[in-house]
Design an enzyme around this catalytic site. Sequence first.
Site, PDB file in Angstrom:
ATOM      1  N   ALA A 118      14.782  45.754  21.821  1.00 46.01           N
ATOM      2  CA  ALA A 118      15.101  45.380  23.195  1.00 46.01           C
ATOM      3  C   ALA A 118      15.114  46.661  24.021  1.00 46.01           C
ATOM      4  O   ALA A 118      15.325  47.760  23.482  1.00 46.01           O
ATOM      5  CB  ALA A 118      16.462  44.703  23.236  1.00 46.01           C
ATOM      6  N   GLY A 178      15.204  44.145  18.300  1.00 42.86           N
ATOM      7  CA  GLY A 178      14.539  42.950  18.826  1.00 42.86           C
ATOM      8  C   GLY A 178      13.125  42.777  18.293  1.00 42.86           C
ATOM      9  O   GLY A 178      12.593  41.663  18.268  1.00 42.86           O
ATOM     10  N   GLU A 218      13.601  41.083  15.047  1.00 40.19           N
ATOM     11  CA  GLU A 218      14.056  39.722  15.362  1.00 40.19           C
ATOM     12  C   GLU A 218      12.878  38.859  15.816  1.00 40.19           C
ATOM     13  O   GLU A 218      12.752  37.698  15.422  1.00 40.19           O
ATOM     14  CB  GLU A 218      15.153  39.782  16.438  1.00 40.19           C
ATOM     15  CG  GLU A 218      16.446  40.382  15.881  1.00 40.19           C
ATOM     16  CD  GLU A 218      17.471  40.725  16.957  1.00 40.19           C
ATOM     17  OE1 GLU A 218      17.088  41.418  17.929  1.00 40.19           O
ATOM     18  OE2 GLU A 218      18.635  40.321  16.838  1.00 40.19           O
ATOM     19  N   GLU A 250      20.725  48.671  15.762  1.00 38.41           N
ATOM     20  CA  GLU A 250      21.648  48.519  16.902  1.00 38.41           C
ATOM     21  C   GLU A 250      22.942  49.299  16.725  1.00 38.41           C
ATOM     22  O   GLU A 250      23.541  49.762  17.698  1.00 38.41           O
ATOM     23  CB  GLU A 250      21.958  47.029  17.137  1.00 38.41           C
ATOM     24  CG  GLU A 250      20.806  46.217  17.711  1.00 38.41           C
ATOM     25  CD  GLU A 250      19.852  45.668  16.658  1.00 38.41           C
ATOM     26  OE1 GLU A 250      19.938  46.079  15.482  1.00 38.41           O
ATOM     27  OE2 GLU A 250      19.013  44.825  17.020  1.00 38.41           O
TER      28      GLU A 250
HETATM   29  N1  COA Z   1      13.888  50.657  24.625  1.00 45.39           N
HETATM   30  C1  COA Z   1      13.432  51.370  25.659  1.00 45.39           C
HETATM   31  N2  COA Z   1      12.575  52.396  25.502  1.00 45.39           N
HETATM   32  C2  COA Z   1      12.195  52.695  24.255  1.00 45.39           C
HETATM   33  C3  COA Z   1      12.647  51.983  23.127  1.00 45.39           C
HETATM   34  C4  COA Z   1      13.541  50.908  23.353  1.00 45.39           C
HETATM   35  N3  COA Z   1      14.000  50.151  22.361  1.00 45.39           N
HETATM   36  N4  COA Z   1      12.101  52.534  22.022  1.00 45.39           N
HETATM   37  C5  COA Z   1      11.319  53.533  22.443  1.00 45.39           C
HETATM   38  N5  COA Z   1      11.378  53.643  23.791  1.00 45.39           N
HETATM   39  C6  COA Z   1      10.688  54.605  24.646  1.00 45.39           C
HETATM   40  C7  COA Z   1      11.310  55.987  24.564  1.00 45.39           C
HETATM   41  O1  COA Z   1      12.447  56.079  25.405  1.00 45.39           O
HETATM   42  C8  COA Z   1      10.164  56.842  25.027  1.00 45.39           C
HETATM   43  O2  COA Z   1      10.054  56.741  26.431  1.00 45.39           O
HETATM   44  P1  COA Z   1       9.866  58.080  27.330  1.00 45.39           P
HETATM   45  O3  COA Z   1       8.541  58.650  26.855  1.00 45.39           O
HETATM   46  O4  COA Z   1       9.829  57.557  28.718  1.00 45.39           O
HETATM   47  O5  COA Z   1      11.024  58.964  26.994  1.00 45.39           O
HETATM   48  C9  COA Z   1       8.954  56.127  24.434  1.00 45.39           C
HETATM   49  O6  COA Z   1       9.349  54.771  24.193  1.00 45.39           O
HETATM   50  C10 COA Z   1       8.482  56.712  23.122  1.00 45.39           C
HETATM   51  O7  COA Z   1       9.558  56.724  22.216  1.00 45.39           O
HETATM   52  P2  COA Z   1      10.045  58.028  21.423  1.00 45.39           P
HETATM   53  O8  COA Z   1      11.479  57.835  21.051  1.00 45.39           O
HETATM   54  O9  COA Z   1       9.702  59.260  22.201  1.00 45.39           O
HETATM   55  O10 COA Z   1       9.102  57.955  20.133  1.00 45.39           O
HETATM   56  P3  COA Z   1       9.385  58.597  18.694  1.00 45.39           P
HETATM   57  O11 COA Z   1       8.113  58.477  17.939  1.00 45.39           O
HETATM   58  O12 COA Z   1      10.027  59.922  18.811  1.00 45.39           O
HETATM   59  O13 COA Z   1      10.469  57.602  18.013  1.00 45.39           O
HETATM   60  C11 COA Z   1      11.415  55.456  17.447  1.00 45.39           C
HETATM   61  C12 COA Z   1      10.132  56.275  17.716  1.00 45.39           C
HETATM   62  C13 COA Z   1      11.017  53.999  17.298  1.00 45.39           C
HETATM   63  C14 COA Z   1      12.071  55.953  16.154  1.00 45.39           C
HETATM   64  C15 COA Z   1      12.389  55.670  18.630  1.00 45.39           C
HETATM   65  O14 COA Z   1      11.699  55.400  19.818  1.00 45.39           O
HETATM   66  C16 COA Z   1      13.602  54.758  18.590  1.00 45.39           C
HETATM   67  O15 COA Z   1      14.523  55.014  17.821  1.00 45.39           O
HETATM   68  N6  COA Z   1      13.618  53.733  19.455  1.00 45.39           N
HETATM   69  C17 COA Z   1      14.762  52.861  19.588  1.00 45.39           C
HETATM   70  C18 COA Z   1      14.861  51.899  18.439  1.00 45.39           C
HETATM   71  C19 COA Z   1      16.075  51.009  18.594  1.00 45.39           C
HETATM   72  O16 COA Z   1      17.208  51.454  18.562  1.00 45.39           O
HETATM   73  N7  COA Z   1      15.827  49.712  18.773  1.00 45.39           N
HETATM   74  C20 COA Z   1      16.871  48.732  18.909  1.00 45.39           C
HETATM   75  C21 COA Z   1      17.199  48.496  20.324  1.00 45.39           C
HETATM   76  S1  COA Z   1      18.504  47.311  20.466  1.00 45.39           S
END
Ligand code: COA
Length: 260
Positions: free
Chosen positions: A66, A111, A114, A134
């Site tokens: 999400a 999400g 999910e 989360e």
């Molecule tokens: N919501 C909003 N933006 C998200 C996102 C999310 N769930 N997951 C990734 N993004 C965005 C990042 O903020 C970043 O945006 P920016 O370039 O404007 O800063 C872009 O997507 C790329 O992500 P980034 O974190 O730089 O990539 P990465 O390869 O370093 O890491 C992940 C990849 C998936 C490990 C990391 O993005 C992450 O942990 N995301 C969140 C996962 C999460 O907690 N999901 C559950 C949400 S309830």
Amino acid sequence: MSDSPLLIQDADGIRTITIHRPDKLNALNAATLDALDQAFADAGADDEVRVVVLTGSGPKAFVAGADIAEMNSLTPVQGRDFSLRGTRMMRRVERLPKPVIAMVNGFALGGGLELAMCCHLRIAADTAKVGQPEINLGLIPGFGGTQRLLRLCGRAATLELCLTGAPIAADRALQLGIVNRVVPAAELEAETMKLAAQLAASAPLALRGMLDCVNVGGECGIEEGLEYEAAQFGLVFSTADMREGTSAFLEKRKPTFHGR
Ligand code: COA
């Protein structure tokens, strides 16, 4: 150019819905949840669509969760509404009367997992990672994660994934029964489309009957489930496809099904 967060393509009865926010790793904001809800309503209502494939844009993510930026400032009431918005859409996917395959091309987190779990089948690239992270945000899953994981892979794995928040590799997800198959990333699309083509050529009303039986059976006792299956089995005898399938077998030819 459209600013829709989805790309939609049709070929030979297969509708491919691609979540297209690659710069945000296809995170689910409210607009994307609504677009998915509409896209699945449309796919369900269109008889030309026999199978739906759902995937994410880009090489990196199916859906990374999400949208955290959008959730950051929500009030409790808005948080509940956001959860219900996702839950309603995902319930629609789960109850679609035709098969939905999640083509998990990368991260399926929060999400994203999910969403993949409410699809009927999941094929993952060997590079994919899935999890419910989360807890790292001080949150809990809000689109059915605790409930669908529990039903897919039991209490121990559900609690491990949710309580630790640690993502797991595709192979481990396969061992736990969270995904149906893992294939090399380079073959993901071809393998998914092969499966989709097989389902698209199958008898649609029989597929629907089985989806209904599994949906109902997952929520009721064995007696009611067996009764329901018997009723659905009887109903299939009203279809031209059943006559065609059994006749084709007896005549030693390939059947052609029309969903009638
Ligand atoms: N919501 C909003 N933006 C998200 C996102 C999310 N769930 N997951 C990734 N993004 C965005 C990042 O903020 C970043 O945006 P920016 O370039 O404007 O800063 C872009 O997507 C790329 O992500 P980034 O974190 O730089 O990539 P990465 O390869 O370093 O890491 C992940 C990849 C998936 C490990 C990391 O993005 C992450 O942990 N995301 C969140 C996962 C999460 O907690 N999901 C559950 C949400 S309830």
